[in-house]
Design a protein around this motif. Sequence first.
Motif, PDB file in Angstrom:
ATOM      1  N   VAL A 110      -7.113 -34.588  43.742  1.00 41.94           N
ATOM      2  CA  VAL A 110      -6.915 -35.862  43.049  1.00 41.94           C
ATOM      3  C   VAL A 110      -7.926 -36.013  41.918  1.00 41.94           C
ATOM      4  N   MET A 111      -9.171 -35.631  42.159  1.00 39.14           N
ATOM      5  CA  MET A 111     -10.163 -35.691  41.094  1.00 39.14           C
ATOM      6  C   MET A 111      -9.771 -34.799  39.921  1.00 39.14           C
ATOM      7  N   MET A 112      -9.144 -33.636  40.227  1.00 43.13           N
ATOM      8  CA  MET A 112      -8.713 -32.742  39.159  1.00 43.13           C
ATOM      9  C   MET A 112      -7.626 -33.376  38.299  1.00 43.13           C
ATOM     10  N   VAL A 113      -6.849 -34.294  38.870  1.00 42.99           N
ATOM     11  CA  VAL A 113      -5.855 -34.995  38.064  1.00 42.99           C
ATOM     12  C   VAL A 113      -6.554 -35.776  36.951  1.00 42.99           C
ATOM     13  N   ALA A 114      -7.595 -36.513  37.308  1.00 46.29           N
ATOM     14  CA  ALA A 114      -8.336 -37.278  36.303  1.00 46.29           C
ATOM     15  C   ALA A 114      -9.032 -36.352  35.307  1.00 46.29           C
ATOM     16  N   ILE A 115      -9.690 -35.315  35.816  1.00 44.96           N
ATOM     17  CA  ILE A 115     -10.431 -34.396  34.948  1.00 44.96           C
ATOM     18  C   ILE A 115      -9.495 -33.702  33.973  1.00 44.96           C
ATOM     19  N   ASN A 116      -8.379 -33.175  34.472  1.00 44.04           N
ATOM     20  CA  ASN A 116      -7.486 -32.409  33.608  1.00 44.04           C
ATOM     21  C   ASN A 116      -6.725 -33.299  32.627  1.00 44.04           C
ATOM     22  N   LEU A 117      -6.423 -34.516  33.017  1.00 46.77           N
ATOM     23  CA  LEU A 117      -5.810 -35.432  32.063  1.00 46.77           C
ATOM     24  C   LEU A 117      -6.755 -35.676  30.890  1.00 46.77           C
ATOM     25  N   MET A 118      -8.021 -35.932  31.196  1.00 46.52           N
ATOM     26  CA  MET A 118      -8.982 -36.203  30.119  1.00 46.52           C
ATOM     27  C   MET A 118      -9.240 -34.956  29.279  1.00 46.52           C
ATOM     28  N   ASN A 155      -5.231 -57.137  34.221  1.00 51.98           N
ATOM     29  CA  ASN A 155      -4.499 -56.322  33.252  1.00 51.98           C
ATOM     30  C   ASN A 155      -3.203 -55.785  33.837  1.00 51.98           C
ATOM     31  N   PRO A 156      -2.218 -55.470  32.992  1.00 53.49           N
ATOM     32  CA  PRO A 156      -1.112 -54.635  33.470  1.00 53.49           C
ATOM     33  C   PRO A 156      -1.664 -53.282  33.899  1.00 53.49           C
ATOM     34  N   VAL A 157      -1.088 -52.704  34.954  1.00 52.79           N
ATOM     35  CA  VAL A 157      -1.662 -51.503  35.564  1.00 52.79           C
ATOM     36  C   VAL A 157      -0.612 -50.401  35.666  1.00 52.79           C
ATOM     37  N   LEU A 158      -0.987 -49.208  35.225  1.00 55.08           N
ATOM     38  CA  LEU A 158      -0.263 -47.961  35.506  1.00 55.08           C
ATOM     39  C   LEU A 158      -1.067 -47.237  36.564  1.00 55.08           C
ATOM     40  N   PHE A 159      -0.476 -46.995  37.730  1.00 56.26           N
ATOM     41  CA  PHE A 159      -1.211 -46.467  38.887  1.00 56.26           C
ATOM     42  C   PHE A 159      -0.696 -45.089  39.260  1.00 56.26           C
ATOM     43  N   GLY A 160      -1.584 -44.103  39.319  1.00 56.23           N
ATOM     44  CA  GLY A 160      -1.217 -42.776  39.795  1.00 56.23           C
ATOM     45  C   GLY A 160      -1.663 -41.702  38.817  1.00 56.23           C
ATOM     46  N   ALA A 161      -1.585 -40.436  39.214  1.00 54.45           N
ATOM     47  CA  ALA A 161      -0.812 -39.943  40.323  1.00 54.45           C
ATOM     48  C   ALA A 161      -1.596 -39.818  41.627  1.00 54.45           C
ATOM     49  N   GLY A 162      -2.866 -40.251  41.658  1.00 54.34           N
ATOM     50  CA  GLY A 162      -3.666 -40.154  42.874  1.00 54.34           C
ATOM     51  C   GLY A 162      -3.496 -41.384  43.736  1.00 54.34           C
ATOM     52  N   VAL A 163      -2.356 -41.483  44.423  1.00 54.14           N
ATOM     53  CA  VAL A 163      -2.020 -42.692  45.165  1.00 54.14           C
ATOM     54  C   VAL A 163      -2.142 -42.439  46.672  1.00 54.14           C
ATOM     55  N   PHE A 164      -1.606 -43.339  47.455  1.00 51.41           N
ATOM     56  CA  PHE A 164      -1.624 -43.216  48.911  1.00 51.41           C
ATOM     57  C   PHE A 164      -0.502 -42.286  49.373  1.00 51.41           C
ATOM     58  N   SER A 165      -0.495 -41.997  50.672  1.00 55.39           N
ATOM     59  CA  SER A 165       0.411 -40.974  51.196  1.00 55.39           C
ATOM     60  C   SER A 165       1.863 -41.410  51.258  1.00 55.39           C
ATOM     61  N   HIS A 166       2.111 -42.649  51.693  1.00 55.00           N
ATOM     62  CA  HIS A 166       3.504 -43.072  51.894  1.00 55.00           C
ATOM     63  C   HIS A 166       3.634 -44.582  51.702  1.00 55.00           C
ATOM     64  N   PRO A 167       4.746 -45.032  51.112  1.00 51.66           N
ATOM     65  CA  PRO A 167       4.933 -46.466  50.866  1.00 51.66           C
ATOM     66  C   PRO A 167       5.002 -47.321  52.115  1.00 51.66           C
ATOM     67  N   TRP A 182       5.050 -37.332  37.594  1.00 47.18           N
ATOM     68  CA  TRP A 182       4.274 -36.839  36.450  1.00 47.18           C
ATOM     69  C   TRP A 182       3.257 -35.814  36.962  1.00 47.18           C
ATOM     70  N   PRO A 183       3.322 -34.565  36.467  1.00 48.19           N
ATOM     71  CA  PRO A 183       2.326 -33.561  36.855  1.00 48.19           C
ATOM     72  C   PRO A 183       1.183 -33.507  35.848  1.00 48.19           C
ATOM     73  N   VAL A 184      -0.019 -33.296  36.334  1.00 45.61           N
ATOM     74  CA  VAL A 184      -1.150 -33.058  35.437  1.00 45.61           C
ATOM     75  C   VAL A 184      -1.125 -31.600  34.995  1.00 45.61           C
ATOM     76  N   GLY A 185      -1.750 -31.310  33.861  1.00 52.29           N
ATOM     77  CA  GLY A 185      -1.701 -29.963  33.314  1.00 52.29           C
ATOM     78  C   GLY A 185      -2.729 -29.009  33.904  1.00 52.29           C
ATOM     79  N   ILE A 186      -2.509 -27.728  33.654  1.00 52.13           N
ATOM     80  CA  ILE A 186      -3.400 -26.652  34.082  1.00 52.13           C
ATOM     81  C   ILE A 186      -4.190 -26.171  32.868  1.00 52.13           C
ATOM     82  N   ASP A 187      -5.473 -25.929  33.067  1.00 57.14           N
ATOM     83  CA  ASP A 187      -6.331 -25.442  31.984  1.00 57.14           C
ATOM     84  C   ASP A 187      -6.054 -23.955  31.770  1.00 57.14           C
ATOM     85  N   THR A 188      -5.201 -23.648  30.813  1.00 59.34           N
ATOM     86  CA  THR A 188      -4.768 -22.267  30.599  1.00 59.34           C
ATOM     87  C   THR A 188      -5.818 -21.419  29.893  1.00 59.34           C
ATOM     88  N   LEU A 189      -6.872 -22.034  29.364  1.00 60.87           N
ATOM     89  CA  LEU A 189      -7.998 -21.257  28.824  1.00 60.87           C
ATOM     90  C   LEU A 189      -8.899 -20.801  29.960  1.00 60.87           C
TER      91      LEU A 189
END
Length: 324
Positions: A40-48, A90-102, A140-147
Motif C-alpha cells: 500500500v505504501m508503494m502505491v503512494a510512492i509510485n504515484l508520486m 473537502n471532497p475526497v477521492l479515496f484509494g487504492a489503499g482501502v479496507f479489505s471488504h465493504p 486503478w493500478p499504480v505504475g511500476i518503476d521501469t527504470l
Amino acid sequence: MKPLNIFYAEPDADRWFKYDRYPRRLIRRIFRGPQRPGGVMMVAINLMKGLDRLNIPYRFNDYRYINKHPEELACIIGKPQVLFNREWKNPVLFGAGVFSHPIDHAKLFEQYPNLVKILVAGEWMRDMFEPYYGDKVQAWPVGIDTLHWAPQAIEKTHDFLIYDKTRWINEGLPQPFIEPLLQTLNKRGLSYRIIRYGSYNSDELKQKLHTSKAAIFLCEHETQGLAYQQMLATNTPVLAWDKGGYWLDPEYYPHRVQYSPVSSTSYWDARCGLKFSGHDDFEATLDTFMQNLHNYTPRDFILDDLTLEKCALKYVDIVKSISE
C-alpha cells in the motif's frame, strides 16, 4: 492544473499509554532499521514518482493547506484511518489503499457524504465492491518503476526464481502446496531458488531476478500484484499460479463473505508467460512454458500498460473527471 493534494499514512496508534507511538517508532527504527515499504505504501510512492516524471505538481500530507481550502479535492491514497480519523470538509477521492471488504463499511458513502469515489487496485476487487458502492468504485493500478526494474545483461545461473506468497492454502494439506511443484522441477533437472513474501528486500529480489531465466509466482490471489509486475518489468517470463475460486481471507471466508472469482494475475496478457490452476496442470503447463520461454516479452506488457507515467496520467484523469 492545480497541484494535487495527496495524503497517505500508516496506522500508528498508541498502545500502552498516550503518545507511546513516538518512542516505539524510534525503537523500531534503531533495532530494525528503516521501514521497508509494503504494497500500500508503494502505491503512494509510485504515484508520486510518476507525477514527478510528468512534472505534475502535488502537495503531500499538507493538512494546513487542505484545511484552508475546503473546496479542493483531497486525494487519500490510504490507509483507511486517514479518512476515518479526521473530519474532512473537502471532497475526497479515496484509494487504492482501502479496507479489505465493504461488509465492514456498508454505509461508507452515507457516513462520509463528501466521499466522491473509491479506487481499488484491480477489476476483481472492483467487482467485489460494486454491489455495495455501485459506480462510485473504480479500478486503478499504480505504475511500476521501469527504470529501477530493468533487464540487465547478467549470466542466468538458475532456471527459476520461485516467489512464494502462499498464505492460507496450506491449511489442511498433508504437505505445503509448493512441495509437489519442487518435486516436478527436480525431476526435470531445473534449478531454482525460493524467495518468500515478507522476508526479502528490493535489492535481493532484483539480483535474483537478473540471474534467473524465469520466475514462478505463487499466491492465492492478488489485488494488483506489484511483485510479479516488477518481475515482468525486468523481462522475466512468469509461470503464475492462478487458481481462481473464492477470496480466501480467513477473517471473512467462509463465514462472512463468499466471493468469487478472484485472480493472482489481475493485469496480464500472453506476452507475460503462462498460468496454471494447480498441481494437476502444472507439469503440462511447465513443459509448454519452457518450450516457448524465448517467445515471451513481458517487459513490453509493462511498458504498454503499467509504467509510472501512464498510471499517474490515469490517476490525473480520474481527478479531472471529479473536478469538472
